[in-house]
Design a protein around this motif. Structure first.
Motif, mmCIF file in Angstrom:
data_model
loop_
_atom_site.group_PDB
_atom_site.id
_atom_site.type_symbol
_atom_site.label_atom_id
_atom_site.label_comp_id
_atom_site.label_asym_id
_atom_site.label_seq_id
_atom_site.Cartn_x
_atom_site.Cartn_y
_atom_site.Cartn_z
ATOM 1 N N ILE A 177 0.852 -1.188 0.000
ATOM 2 C CA ILE A 177 0.000 0.000 0.000
ATOM 3 C C ILE A 177 0.888 1.238 0.000
ATOM 4 O O ILE A 177 1.712 1.422 0.896
ATOM 5 C CB ILE A 177 -0.929 0.030 1.231
ATOM 6 C CG1 ILE A 177 -1.639 -1.316 1.400
ATOM 7 C CG2 ILE A 177 -1.938 1.165 1.108
ATOM 8 C CD1 ILE A 177 -2.487 -1.729 0.238
ATOM 9 N N ASP A 178 0.704 2.080 -1.005
ATOM 10 C CA ASP A 178 1.486 3.309 -1.149
ATOM 11 C C ASP A 178 0.553 4.497 -0.919
ATOM 12 O O ASP A 178 -0.425 4.683 -1.652
ATOM 13 C CB ASP A 178 2.097 3.367 -2.552
ATOM 14 C CG ASP A 178 3.132 4.485 -2.692
ATOM 15 O OD1 ASP A 178 3.110 5.425 -1.877
ATOM 16 O OD2 ASP A 178 3.946 4.415 -3.624
ATOM 17 N N LEU A 179 0.837 5.274 0.119
ATOM 18 C CA LEU A 179 -0.006 6.410 0.498
ATOM 19 C C LEU A 179 0.785 7.705 0.366
ATOM 20 O O LEU A 179 1.911 7.799 0.859
ATOM 21 C CB LEU A 179 -0.493 6.260 1.939
ATOM 22 C CG LEU A 179 -1.294 4.995 2.259
ATOM 23 C CD1 LEU A 179 -1.308 4.745 3.756
ATOM 24 C CD2 LEU A 179 -2.711 5.113 1.735
ATOM 25 N N LYS A 180 0.191 8.697 -0.283
ATOM 26 C CA LYS A 180 0.805 10.016 -0.384
ATOM 27 C C LYS A 180 -0.197 11.048 0.112
ATOM 28 O O LYS A 180 -1.365 11.015 -0.267
ATOM 29 C CB LYS A 180 1.195 10.321 -1.831
ATOM 30 C CG LYS A 180 2.271 9.410 -2.393
ATOM 31 C CD LYS A 180 2.590 9.750 -3.839
ATOM 32 C CE LYS A 180 3.631 8.791 -4.410
ATOM 33 N NZ LYS A 180 3.926 9.072 -5.838
ATOM 34 N N GLY A 181 0.258 11.959 0.959
ATOM 35 C CA GLY A 181 -0.657 12.973 1.461
ATOM 36 C C GLY A 181 -0.070 13.775 2.598
ATOM 37 O O GLY A 181 1.128 13.735 2.866
ATOM 38 N N HIS A 182 -0.941 14.503 3.294
ATOM 39 C CA HIS A 182 -0.520 15.354 4.406
ATOM 40 C C HIS A 182 -1.728 15.645 5.286
ATOM 41 O O HIS A 182 -2.851 15.240 4.972
ATOM 42 C CB HIS A 182 0.075 16.662 3.887
ATOM 43 C CG HIS A 182 -0.887 17.506 3.107
ATOM 44 N ND1 HIS A 182 -1.211 17.253 1.789
ATOM 45 C CD2 HIS A 182 -1.620 18.604 3.455
ATOM 46 C CE1 HIS A 182 -2.078 18.149 1.356
ATOM 47 N NE2 HIS A 182 -2.353 18.979 2.353
ATOM 48 N N TYR A 183 -1.482 16.326 6.384
ATOM 49 C CA TYR A 183 -2.590 16.757 7.233
ATOM 50 C C TYR A 183 -2.461 18.242 7.523
ATOM 51 O O TYR A 183 -1.375 18.820 7.477
ATOM 52 C CB TYR A 183 -2.655 15.945 8.531
ATOM 53 C CG TYR A 183 -1.576 16.264 9.544
ATOM 54 C CD1 TYR A 183 -1.787 17.204 10.551
ATOM 55 C CD2 TYR A 183 -0.343 15.617 9.501
ATOM 56 C CE1 TYR A 183 -0.804 17.495 11.480
ATOM 57 C CE2 TYR A 183 0.643 15.905 10.429
ATOM 58 C CZ TYR A 183 0.408 16.842 11.411
ATOM 59 O OH TYR A 183 1.385 17.131 12.328
ATOM 60 N N ILE A 184 -3.602 18.865 7.780
ATOM 61 C CA ILE A 184 -3.661 20.289 8.112
ATOM 62 C C ILE A 184 -4.343 20.420 9.463
ATOM 63 O O ILE A 184 -5.474 19.965 9.642
ATOM 64 C CB ILE A 184 -4.445 21.083 7.050
ATOM 65 C CG1 ILE A 184 -3.799 20.921 5.671
ATOM 66 C CG2 ILE A 184 -4.527 22.558 7.436
ATOM 67 C CD1 ILE A 184 -4.620 21.517 4.546
ATOM 68 N N SER A 185 -3.662 21.020 10.418
ATOM 69 C CA SER A 185 -4.229 21.154 11.754
ATOM 70 C C SER A 185 -5.201 22.316 11.823
ATOM 71 O O SER A 185 -5.020 23.343 11.177
ATOM 72 C CB SER A 185 -3.114 21.352 12.782
ATOM 73 O OG SER A 185 -3.666 21.545 14.065
ATOM 74 N N LYS A 186 -6.248 22.132 12.622
ATOM 75 C CA LYS A 186 -7.198 23.212 12.885
ATOM 76 C C LYS A 186 -6.979 23.799 14.274
ATOM 77 O O LYS A 186 -7.762 24.595 14.757
ATOM 78 C CB LYS A 186 -8.628 22.688 12.759
ATOM 79 C CG LYS A 186 -8.967 22.190 11.359
ATOM 80 C CD LYS A 186 -10.384 21.670 11.273
ATOM 81 C CE LYS A 186 -10.696 21.167 9.873
ATOM 82 N NZ LYS A 186 -12.074 20.624 9.773
ATOM 83 N N SER A 187 -5.902 23.368 14.907
ATOM 84 C CA SER A 187 -5.587 23.840 16.255
ATOM 85 C C SER A 187 -4.143 24.300 16.294
ATOM 86 O O SER A 187 -3.287 23.760 15.599
ATOM 87 C CB SER A 187 -5.807 22.720 17.278
ATOM 88 O OG SER A 187 -5.295 23.080 18.547
ATOM 89 N N THR A 188 -3.854 25.303 17.106
ATOM 90 C CA THR A 188 -2.477 25.777 17.266
ATOM 91 C C THR A 188 -1.796 25.116 18.454
ATOM 92 O O THR A 188 -0.629 25.376 18.720
ATOM 93 C CB THR A 188 -2.451 27.301 17.470
ATOM 94 O OG1 THR A 188 -3.249 27.639 18.613
ATOM 95 C CG2 THR A 188 -3.005 28.010 16.242
ATOM 96 N N ALA A 189 -2.513 24.268 19.156
ATOM 97 C CA ALA A 189 -1.950 23.623 20.348
ATOM 98 C C ALA A 189 -1.464 22.223 20.005
ATOM 99 O O ALA A 189 -2.091 21.499 19.240
ATOM 100 C CB ALA A 189 -3.000 23.550 21.456
#
Length: 217
Positions: A177-189
């Motif tokens: 399984i090959d996964l490409k991506g990222h995450y974006i936080s909605k919190s500064t903590a």
């Protein structure tokens, strides 16, 4: 100086603890490092150790031609020094495995666990007995999976997961399984690492972790 003596498996439940000292600093990787002294004795019953591999009693240090001996006390959860490194925003999604013989989801680990907002690639080889991969967003952030390939064949693109969402991927033993991506936080903590353990533990135990989550497939 750090001397690796044993590995502590931290509590999975939400355990209250008291921090008596905390020092935070930026480090060259771009992460934030927190050094703290904590009383984790309430977690005594749910904490395990691998080791110790040695039993140091003291350390001899030479300072300006003067030799100094520093005694080392026995391991004590009531007097615990911890080092935690994290990105200043959020955490990352989590991967779980399901199989016909698994009663509860098996935790594989974090996904895209690097700097938020930057695309990363993760490759997973599916172990024996597993027929489903779950990618779960447990925290206040958005995961964007740009591409999912199974055995080098494109499976899905541009999947977005918000807090409480999960993606189910059918697999079989030996699949790549090959996964490409990222995450974006909605919190500064930053997420407390002990609390993150509790989130994962809660997902596993919450009716196989699936009842309160929106599952995509």
């Amino acid at each position: 100086m750090l001397f690796p003596v044993a590995t502590m498996l931290g509590p999975m439940e939400c355990i209250g603890f008291e921090s008596t000292f905390q020092e935070t600093a930026d480090i060259p990787s771009g992460q934030v490092q927190t050094f703290s002294h904590e009383d984790l004795s309430p977690a005594q019953a749910v904490t395990s150790l691998i080791g110790p591999v040695m039993w140091p009693k003291s350390i001899d240090v030479r300072v300006n031609s003067i030799q100094v001996e520093q005694q080392i006390h026995d391991f004590n959860l009531k007097s615990l020094y911890t080092i935690n490194r994290y990105w200043e925003m959020g955490s990352c999604p989590h991967i779980f495995f399901l199989g016909q013989e698994t009663i509860l989801p098996e935790y594989y680990g974090e996904l895209f666990a690097k700097q938020p907002g930057e695309s990363h690639q993760e490759i997973i080889i599916i172990p024996s007995g597993i027929d489903t991969v779950l990618i779960v967003e447990l925290e206040p952030e958005q995961t964007i999976i740009e591409e999912i390939s199974i055995n080098k064949s494109l499976y899905r693109t541009m999947v977005r997961l918000n807090q409480g969402d999960a993606l189910s991927i059918p697999v079989k033993s030996g699949d790549l399984i090959d996964l490409k991506g990222h995450y974006i936080s909605k919190s500064t903590a930053a997420t407390d690492p002990w609390f993150r353990n509790a989130l994962v533990h809660g997902f596993i135990l919450e009716g196989a972790g699936l009842k309160s989550h929106s599952i995509q497939s």
